[in-house]
Design an enzyme around this catalytic site. Structure first.
Site, short mmCIF file in Angstrom:
data_model
loop_
_atom_site.label_atom_id
_atom_site.label_comp_id
_atom_site.label_asym_id
_atom_site.label_seq_id
_atom_site.Cartn_x
_atom_site.Cartn_y
_atom_site.Cartn_z
N LYS A 186 7.66 -0.70 11.68
CA LYS A 186 6.22 -0.70 12.00
C LYS A 186 5.41 -1.08 10.76
O LYS A 186 4.51 -1.91 10.81
CB LYS A 186 5.79 0.69 12.48
N ASP A 221 -8.43 10.44 9.40
CA ASP A 221 -7.07 10.30 9.85
C ASP A 221 -6.42 11.67 9.81
O ASP A 221 -6.71 12.47 8.93
CB ASP A 221 -6.34 9.35 8.90
N ILE A 239 1.77 12.89 -1.25
CA ILE A 239 1.12 11.62 -0.91
C ILE A 239 -0.14 11.81 -0.07
O ILE A 239 -1.19 11.27 -0.40
CB ILE A 239 2.10 10.66 -0.17
#
Ligand code: UD1
Length: 422
Positions: free
Chosen positions: A22, A116, A326
């Site tokens: 992806k 997000d 991250i």
């Protein structure tokens, strides 16, 4: 909204074949914008994000035809320059059209993707790098608006090896005048894949696979066919599935070389790993041992497999310490895992996971692609029935997930929107 329903208790065994990544296909689709003409892509995964990215490209004037695993993208001489909010908010990866648009159309209007579920995901490094190449940015009405005459090569240092920023700067620099150096560049296998496609299109890129990329701009690129690199995160998901369920899965189509640290962690749980030219086998015959994990940019342990590491540790023998470096929001799914009776406590970006013999099935919600997949695997090792709502997240990144799990022996089915209302 569709849900997945899992009845726990299966030991997963058999084969899983991995398609293209992806995180690569979206970028090589964007890279096709850099050359007028028709690009053919193969090993394209049959996942939800590809049709959405196709819509983004169509909105820019390209024609996208075919279906996974083979698609063609035909790019006109004159490109549009606007990627609207309707699509960008659905796949944040679509911001990677910014670099190609600046290089080819000299301007770009790309919607700001917004929040997000895994963290804030700023774009400052993308903007800084493209500004160094000569673009001028404005932020108006929810859009990043950028203008550029002829882009000019520059020396760029990234504060953090951002995957997306490296890709956008790279795709702008290949058509810039002169030399660009990107220092502290990301070097994920998907970036190497993008570099290889760009090189086949005629781009001059040195240092591929290292953290310093040197790009000598060229006047024109030509379309080149490209075979998308296999999805190491999907391959890693099946590897975790085998270890968690004390099963045996042969993963085909994805090399082990992009998963060295992941497979080493699984070996530490007690699983045995056998590697082949076309993949690997993970076999686990007893309850896995707890294993500590720290996420880092490649070649460190991937953040995209952190939810699987927490899910495995939640049924492992012992206590594990998992650190997420991250994305600050990437522990959000833990509240869902706790609904399955997992014993996980977090403090900032650290999680302590105390393994239990079994989890306990319950309704949960997928918060993002990888969290969704991890919750399904947790459902497989839970007593009773687990339903995973917002399953569309999983479909965004996993090809034929329910079918593959069924072939591996899981009791799982997809509930349509009507059934979930019952
Ligand atoms: C990509 C992947 C994602 C993966 C991630 C890290 C795609 C579509 N997604 O996301 O699956 O988890 O790499 O391997 O390829 N950051 C900034 N400023 C920026 C850019 C990033 O502060 O301008 C920060 C982010 O907020 C985040 C970190 O850097 O905390 C990593 O982001 P980045 O490497 O850019 O990830 P993505 O490209 O968004």
């Amino acid at each position: 909204m569709e849900q997945f329903e899992v009845v726990g208790g299966a030991r997963l065994a058999g084969e899983a074949t991995v398609a293209g990544a992806k995180n690569s296909v979206l970028k090589v689709m964007a890279a096709s914008l850099l050359a007028e003409g028709t690009t053919t892509l193969s090993n394209v995964p049959d996942i939800g994000d590809v049709p959405i990215m196709s819509e983004v490209l169509r909105g820019l004037g390209a024609e996208v035809a075919g279906h996974a695993p083979d698609i063609t993208i035909t790019v006109p001489e004159e490109l549009g320059f606007e990627a609207d909010y309707q699509h960008v908010r659905r796949i944040r990866g679509s911001v990677c059209v910014l670099g190609p648009l600046l290089a080819r159309a000299g301007r770009a209007r790309v919607a700001l993707p917004g929040g997000d579920a895994i963290g804030s995901r700023a774009l400052d490094l993308h903007v800084m790098g493209l500004e160094r190449l000569g673009a001028v940015f404005d932020n108006a009405h929810g859009y990043l608006v950028a203008e550029a005459g002829q882009l000019t090569g520059a020396q760029i240092w990234l504060d953090f090896p951002s995957v997306g920023a490296t890709e956008n700067i790279l795709m702008a620099a290949v058509l810039a005048k002169g030399t660009t150096t990107i220092d502290n560049a990301a070097r994920e296998p998907e970036i190497v894949d993008l570099c290889e496609m760009l090189a086949a299109m005629g781009a001059q890129i040195g240092g591929i696979g290292t953290s310093t990329l040197q790009i000598e701009g060229v006047d024109r690129l030509r379309p080149a066919p490209h075979d998308v690199v296999p999805d190491r995160i999907v391959a890693g998901t099946w590897a975790f599935a085998a270890a968690m369920t004390q099963g045996e899965i042969r993963v085909r189509g994805a090399g082990h070389e992009h998963l060295d640290i992941v497979l080493d962690k699984l070996a530490q749980t007690g699983a045995s790993i056998t590697t082949y030219d076309d993949g690997f086998v993970v076999n686990c015959t007893s309850r896995p041992r707890a294993v500590d994990v720290v996420t880092l940019p490649y070649p460190g342990f991937p953040t995209d497999l952190q939810p699987m590491a927490i899910a495995l540790n939640s049924v492992a023998d012992g206590v594990a310490f998992v650190t997420e470096n991250i994305f600050e929001g990437r522990f959000m799914f833990i509240d869902e895992l706790v609904r399955l009776a997992a014993d996980v406590r977090t403090d900032g970006h650290h999680a302590i996971v105390r393994g239990r013999e079994r989890l306990s099935g319950a309704p949960v919600r997928a918060t993002d692609i990888r969290a969704g997949a991890a919750l399904v695997l947790a459902g497989v090792v839970a007593d009773g029935v687990t339903t995973i709502a917002d399953a569309f997240h999983i479909d965004r990144g996993y090809q034929h997930f329910v079918e593959t799990l069924t072939e591996l022996g899981a009791q799982i089915r997809r509930l349509g929107a009507d059934e979930t209302l019952l």
